[in-house]
Structure formats: C-alpha cells, structure tokens
Design a protein around this motif. Structure first.
Motif, short mmCIF file in Angstrom:
data_model
loop_
_atom_site.label_atom_id
_atom_site.label_comp_id
_atom_site.label_asym_id
_atom_site.label_seq_id
_atom_site.Cartn_x
_atom_site.Cartn_y
_atom_site.Cartn_z
N CYS A 181 0.82 -1.20 0.00
CA CYS A 181 0.00 0.00 0.00
C CYS A 181 0.87 1.26 0.00
O CYS A 181 1.82 1.37 0.76
N GLU A 199 -0.12 4.14 0.90
CA GLU A 199 -0.39 4.99 2.06
C GLU A 199 0.21 4.43 3.35
O GLU A 199 0.95 5.11 4.04
N CYS A 200 -0.12 3.16 3.65
CA CYS A 200 0.26 2.64 4.97
C CYS A 200 1.41 1.63 4.88
O CYS A 200 1.94 1.20 5.90
N CYS A 207 -4.23 -0.33 -0.16
CA CYS A 207 -4.98 -1.45 0.39
C CYS A 207 -6.44 -1.04 0.50
O CYS A 207 -6.78 0.14 0.37
N CYS A 244 -7.23 1.79 3.09
CA CYS A 244 -6.78 3.13 2.70
C CYS A 244 -7.61 3.66 1.54
O CYS A 244 -7.92 4.84 1.49
ZN LIG Z 1 -3.06 0.94 3.30
#
Ligand SMILES: [Zn+2]
Length: 147
Positions: free
Chosen positions: A94, A96-97, A115, A118
């Motif tokens: 992912c 973002e995370c 993901c 997110c």
């Molecule tokens: Zn994520």
C-alpha cells in the motif's frame, strides 16, 4: 532470492504468475486484433467501389480497433511496470500505509496502489470533500442571489 528476501516467496510466485498470465492474455488479444485489422485492410480493395458512408463506417471501426489496441498496449506497459516493481519488492504494498495489499484485491485490480482500508478511507474523504464544496458553492449561489 536476494532482492526479495523479505517478501513472502509464495506470495511473490502467486503475484508473478497472476501478472504473467494477464500479460499473456492481453498479448494474445492484441496480436489477434492486429491480425484482424490487417486481414480486413487486405480484403478491402476486393470489395470494389464502396460508397462514402460505408468507408467512413469502416474507418470508425478501424479507429475503435486501434483505440482498443492502444488501450491494451498501455495495460501491457503497466503490467511490465508491475513486474518490475515486483522484482524490486515494491509491488503489492500500500502506497499509504505500507501494508500488504491482499492478493484477492490485486487479482481484481492488479494496479491497485492502496490497500482496501486506505482506498475506502480515501473515498470517504473525497465524498466528504465533494459534499463540502457543493455546500460551499450552493451557499455562495444563495449569497449571490440575495445580494
Ligand atoms: Zn493501506
């Protein structure tokens, strides 16, 4: 097995297999379409005199074919990129995370960069933003009308 020591090798194999299968599929489709377009092009003169409407219709058809082929080629390019990222060990994580994107999600959306959590969070934020900007614009419309 040096560059992707940290990636689960079973997952690596699965994802690689999935991407390669997709690549084969699209490659086959593109080649099939190219053959069709060429065959049609070769057959065209034998039809003799065609009226203008028919010609433009087949031109449109050709344009659609080429647009499709172009789209497929872009997808192929994305698959190549994804395979490259898989080699680097950055594919399937992912944006973002940094968490692993579920394999099932990648099968449905091979170019997903977030993901599910997110992506959903992002969609909620976007919807909220849209609603806010709509409210803003309707408020300003109201103010404009009253002034
Ligand atoms: Zn994520």
């Amino acid at each position: 097995m040096s560059a992707h020591m940290d990636i689960n090798s079973e997952r690596y194999d699965e994802l690689r297999g999935m991407l390669e299968e997709r690549r084969r599929e699209i490659l086959g489709e593109v080649q099939g379409r190219m053959r069709d377009v060429r065959a049609e092009g070769a057959a065209a003169p034998e039809r003799g005199v065609v009226d203008a409407a028919e010609t433009s219709e087949s031109d449109i058809q050709d344009d659609i074919e080429f647009a499709l082929i172009q789209m497929k080629s872009e997808t192929l390019h994305k698959i190549e990129e994804a395979l490259g990222r898989l080699e680097d060990g950055t594919y399937g994580y992912c944006f973002e995370c940094g968490g692993e994107i579920a394999e099932r999600r990648l099968r449905a959306l091979p170019f997903a960069v977030r993901c599910r959590n997110c992506e959903e969070a992002r969609e909620v934020a976007q919807t909220r933003e849209r609603a806010m900007s709509q409210r803003r614009s309707s408020t300003s419309l109201f103010l404009d009308m009253s002034s």
